[in-house]
Design a protein around this motif. Structure first.
Motif, PDB file in Angstrom:
ATOM      1  N   GLY A 107       2.000  -0.835  24.449  1.00 45.82           N
ATOM      2  CA  GLY A 107       2.759   0.517  24.984  1.00 45.82           C
ATOM      3  C   GLY A 107       2.283   1.638  23.936  1.00 45.82           C
ATOM      4  O   GLY A 107       1.181   1.780  23.436  1.00 45.82           O
ATOM      5  N   ALA A 108       3.275   2.333  23.621  1.00 47.06           N
ATOM      6  CA  ALA A 108       3.164   3.398  22.572  1.00 47.06           C
ATOM      7  C   ALA A 108       3.128   2.751  21.082  1.00 47.06           C
ATOM      8  O   ALA A 108       2.828   3.618  20.130  1.00 47.06           O
ATOM      9  CB  ALA A 108       4.148   4.316  22.531  1.00 47.06           C
ATOM     10  N   PHE A 109       3.035   1.632  20.841  1.00 45.15           N
ATOM     11  CA  PHE A 109       3.137   1.012  19.517  1.00 45.15           C
ATOM     12  C   PHE A 109       1.927   0.305  19.329  1.00 45.15           C
ATOM     13  O   PHE A 109       1.360  -0.627  20.154  1.00 45.15           O
ATOM     14  CB  PHE A 109       4.697  -0.173  19.369  1.00 45.15           C
ATOM     15  N   GLU A 110       1.481   0.217  18.061  1.00 45.84           N
ATOM     16  CA  GLU A 110       0.349  -0.804  17.605  1.00 45.84           C
ATOM     17  C   GLU A 110       0.515  -1.281  16.359  1.00 45.84           C
ATOM     18  O   GLU A 110       1.067  -0.298  15.404  1.00 45.84           O
ATOM     19  CB  GLU A 110      -0.746   0.045  17.692  1.00 45.84           C
ATOM     20  N   LEU A 111       0.295  -2.447  15.843  1.00 43.95           N
ATOM     21  CA  LEU A 111       0.293  -2.981  14.420  1.00 43.95           C
ATOM     22  C   LEU A 111      -0.911  -3.392  14.173  1.00 43.95           C
ATOM     23  O   LEU A 111      -1.758  -4.100  14.697  1.00 43.95           O
ATOM     24  CB  LEU A 111       1.289  -4.014  14.551  1.00 43.95           C
ATOM     25  N   ASP A 112      -1.513  -2.980  13.001  1.00 43.93           N
ATOM     26  CA  ASP A 112      -2.707  -3.540  12.458  1.00 43.93           C
ATOM     27  C   ASP A 112      -2.655  -3.703  11.084  1.00 43.93           C
ATOM     28  O   ASP A 112      -1.605  -3.725  10.366  1.00 43.93           O
ATOM     29  CB  ASP A 112      -3.811  -2.266  12.689  1.00 43.93           C
ATOM     30  N   LEU A 113      -3.732  -4.312  10.358  1.00 46.73           N
ATOM     31  CA  LEU A 113      -3.734  -4.839   9.333  1.00 46.73           C
ATOM     32  C   LEU A 113      -5.077  -4.095   8.619  1.00 46.73           C
ATOM     33  O   LEU A 113      -6.108  -4.198   9.264  1.00 46.73           O
ATOM     34  CB  LEU A 113      -3.840  -6.082   8.845  1.00 46.73           C
ATOM     35  N   GLY A 114      -4.915  -3.191   7.705  1.00 47.83           N
ATOM     36  CA  GLY A 114      -6.048  -2.388   7.232  1.00 47.83           C
ATOM     37  C   GLY A 114      -5.939  -2.243   5.766  1.00 47.83           C
ATOM     38  O   GLY A 114      -5.179  -2.571   5.036  1.00 47.83           O
ATOM     39  N   ALA A 115      -6.987  -1.143   5.343  1.00 50.75           N
ATOM     40  CA  ALA A 115      -7.136  -0.946   3.824  1.00 50.75           C
ATOM     41  C   ALA A 115      -7.128   0.415   3.638  1.00 50.75           C
ATOM     42  O   ALA A 115      -7.730   1.319   4.406  1.00 50.75           O
ATOM     43  CB  ALA A 115      -8.294  -1.807   3.414  1.00 50.75           C
ATOM     44  N   ALA A 116      -6.926   1.036   2.439  1.00 49.86           N
ATOM     45  CA  ALA A 116      -7.437   2.184   2.165  1.00 49.86           C
ATOM     46  C   ALA A 116      -7.741   2.157   0.546  1.00 49.86           C
ATOM     47  O   ALA A 116      -7.751   1.048  -0.129  1.00 49.86           O
ATOM     48  CB  ALA A 116      -6.152   3.282   2.116  1.00 49.86           C
ATOM     49  N   ALA A 117      -8.345   3.290  -0.032  1.00 51.05           N
ATOM     50  CA  ALA A 117      -8.892   3.289  -1.316  1.00 51.05           C
ATOM     51  C   ALA A 117      -8.442   4.410  -2.108  1.00 51.05           C
ATOM     52  O   ALA A 117      -8.541   5.532  -1.483  1.00 51.05           O
ATOM     53  CB  ALA A 117     -10.376   2.911  -1.430  1.00 51.05           C
ATOM     54  N   SER A 118      -8.543   4.422  -3.502  1.00 46.87           N
ATOM     55  CA  SER A 118      -8.545   5.861  -4.497  1.00 46.87           C
ATOM     56  C   SER A 118      -9.301   5.447  -5.669  1.00 46.87           C
ATOM     57  O   SER A 118      -9.852   4.322  -5.916  1.00 46.87           O
ATOM     58  CB  SER A 118      -7.179   6.124  -4.739  1.00 46.87           C
ATOM     59  N   LEU A 119      -9.997   6.477  -6.143  1.00 48.86           N
ATOM     60  CA  LEU A 119     -10.955   6.309  -7.281  1.00 48.86           C
ATOM     61  C   LEU A 119     -10.436   5.882  -8.504  1.00 48.86           C
ATOM     62  O   LEU A 119      -9.236   5.892  -8.816  1.00 48.86           O
ATOM     63  CB  LEU A 119     -11.527   7.984  -7.599  1.00 48.86           C
ATOM     64  N   ALA A 120     -11.240   5.421  -9.469  1.00 48.17           N
ATOM     65  CA  ALA A 120     -10.845   4.675 -10.629  1.00 48.17           C
ATOM     66  C   ALA A 120     -10.477   5.934 -11.546  1.00 48.17           C
ATOM     67  O   ALA A 120     -11.170   6.986 -11.486  1.00 48.17           O
ATOM     68  CB  ALA A 120     -12.141   3.917 -11.245  1.00 48.17           C
ATOM     69  N   VAL A 121      -9.828   5.469 -12.370  1.00 48.42           N
ATOM     70  CA  VAL A 121      -9.536   6.646 -13.521  1.00 48.42           C
ATOM     71  C   VAL A 121      -9.432   5.628 -14.906  1.00 48.42           C
ATOM     72  O   VAL A 121      -8.863   4.856 -15.263  1.00 48.42           O
ATOM     73  CB  VAL A 121      -8.031   7.199 -13.509  1.00 48.42           C
ATOM     74  N   GLN A 122     -10.291   6.268 -15.785  1.00 50.41           N
ATOM     75  CA  GLN A 122     -10.382   5.922 -17.159  1.00 50.41           C
ATOM     76  C   GLN A 122      -9.550   6.758 -18.058  1.00 50.41           C
ATOM     77  O   GLN A 122      -9.726   7.893 -18.300  1.00 50.41           O
ATOM     78  CB  GLN A 122     -11.937   5.775 -17.601  1.00 50.41           C
ATOM     79  N   GLY A 123      -8.726   6.044 -18.736  1.00 57.87           N
ATOM     80  CA  GLY A 123      -7.545   6.808 -19.688  1.00 57.87           C
ATOM     81  C   GLY A 123      -8.162   7.702 -20.666  1.00 57.87           C
ATOM     82  O   GLY A 123      -7.725   8.915 -20.807  1.00 57.87           O
ATOM     83  N   ASP A 124      -9.266   7.177 -21.339  1.00 55.41           N
ATOM     84  CA  ASP A 124      -9.808   8.300 -22.404  1.00 55.41           C
ATOM     85  C   ASP A 124     -10.617   9.289 -21.651  1.00 55.41           C
ATOM     86  O   ASP A 124     -10.988  10.568 -22.289  1.00 55.41           O
ATOM     87  CB  ASP A 124     -10.786   7.455 -23.388  1.00 55.41           C
ATOM     88  N   ARG A 125     -10.825   9.526 -20.513  1.00 57.88           N
ATOM     89  CA  ARG A 125     -11.283  10.581 -19.654  1.00 57.88           C
ATOM     90  C   ARG A 125     -10.233  11.661 -19.155  1.00 57.88           C
ATOM     91  O   ARG A 125     -10.695  12.795 -18.829  1.00 57.88           O
ATOM     92  CB  ARG A 125     -12.295  10.371 -18.579  1.00 57.88           C
ATOM     93  N   ILE A 126      -9.171  11.484 -19.022  1.00 58.62           N
ATOM     94  CA  ILE A 126      -7.814  12.214 -18.735  1.00 58.62           C
ATOM     95  C   ILE A 126      -7.170  12.362 -19.843  1.00 58.62           C
ATOM     96  O   ILE A 126      -6.659  11.857 -20.568  1.00 58.62           O
ATOM     97  CB  ILE A 126      -7.306  11.423 -17.569  1.00 58.62           C
ATOM     98  N   GLU A 127      -7.058  13.665 -20.046  1.00 60.33           N
ATOM     99  CA  GLU A 127      -6.638  14.215 -21.620  1.00 60.33           C
ATOM    100  C   GLU A 127      -4.931  13.783 -21.747  1.00 60.33           C
ATOM    101  O   GLU A 127      -4.542  13.340 -22.799  1.00 60.33           O
ATOM    102  CB  GLU A 127      -6.659  15.799 -21.630  1.00 60.33           C
TER     103      GLU A 127
END
Length: 299
Positions: A107-127
């Motif tokens: 009906g109005a409900f759906e269950l899925d298994l999925g993925a998302a992502a975000s970019l890498a962060v290098q500590g020495d590049r972020i003040e």
């Protein structure tokens, strides 16, 4: 946390925080380009209903400027040219809305298994994070419940998404970085002339490990300007998002998206790593469909 996933001025060499190999991992593990690329709809003769094809293969050019993390005062900038694959099967799905398996639809409900992502962060590049560990490409994996609250005669729909996902660092031995819950209310509309629109509003909640990844400062890394801070589980950020796109002929698609994050009232708003309350992600892209299925997508 989503890029997408998945949105610029030229990238300074010193600000390139995501290696080519990391980009390949990101695409292979999460289908980032499949999520970001708008589909080319196949329009029936009545021109009132558009049905996307079962699969598409093509290439995607994408420019994105993204806040390093909610509360950061620095941006990550990327320009990518990548292949993409979209598949819209009854169970296996890889498109703008999910990358993974659809486990249940009732009906109005759906269950899925999925993925998302975000970019890498290098500590020495972020003040704000100098002397602190960064993280690699973060991939979220887990179930999502979708509840369609309303379908209008014009084809638009209002839906509540409830994803709960574990966050792993694919560049550091799949290290577990925490767990996030990202409820979102989303409005969608697709028009027969090729336009689509998406608007969303929601929040991002994280456990203590996820909060520590973004906002924790160990006593050994404290400085006079950056005191030690014990991060807390709870609300990480409020989020508003919008995207739009249009079919440009039979093979080309243009699209743009924006996301606004705020840590106002969040559990870790007082962290010394929070340099500003509000931040944005902006993206612009163009995709080319090389091949597509003559079979319609599964609903």
């Amino acid at each position: 946390m989503n890029i997408a996933a998945t949105p610029t001025p030229p990238i300074p060499r010193s600000s390139s925080l995501l290696s080519r190999s990391a980009t390949v991992r990101l695409v292979l593990l999460t289908g980032l380009t499949a999520i970001a690329a708008p589909s080319v709809a196949q329009t029936r003769g009545d021109t009132q209903s558009a049905v996307p094809p079962r699969w598409e293969v093509g290439a995607l050019g994408l420019g994105i400027a993204q806040q390093a993390y909610p509360g950061s005062d620095q941006m990550l900038q990327r320009q990518l040219l990548l292949p993409y694959v979209v598949y819209r099967g009854e169970v296996v799905r890889a498109d703008r809305e999910t990358t993974g398996l659809r486990a249940l639809r009732q009906g109005a409900f759906e269950l899925d298994l999925g993925a998302a992502a975000s970019l890498a962060v290098q500590g020495d590049r972020i003040e704000a994070r100098r002397g602190l560990p960064g993280w690699g490409t973060l991939v979220e994996l887990g179930p999502r419940l979708r509840w369609t609250l309303h379908r209008a005669p014009d084809g638009s729909r209002l839906r509540l998404d409830l994803p709960l996902r574990a966050v792993v660092d694919v560049q550091n031995g799949m290290a577990h970085r925490g767990t996030v819950f990202e409820p979102e209310l989303r409005w969608q509309r697709r028009l027969a002339d090729g336009w689509f629109f998406n608007l969303g509003g929601g929040a991002v909640f994280g456990d203590e490990r996820m909060a520590r990844t973004y906002y924790g400062v160990a006593a050994s890394a404290a400085t006079p300007l950056r005191p030690a801070y014990e991060a807390q589980a709870g609300l990480l950020a409020w989020r508003l998002s919008a995207s739009t796109g249009r079919r440009l002929g039979n093979h080309w698609n243009g699209f743009a998206f924006a996301r606004f994050d705020s840590v106002a009232g969040a559990a870790n708003e007082d962290s010394p790593l929070v340099r500003q309350t509000h931040g944005a992600t902006l993206g612009l892209g163009l995709s080319y469909v090389w091949r597509r299925s003559s079979q319609a997508a599964a609903e």
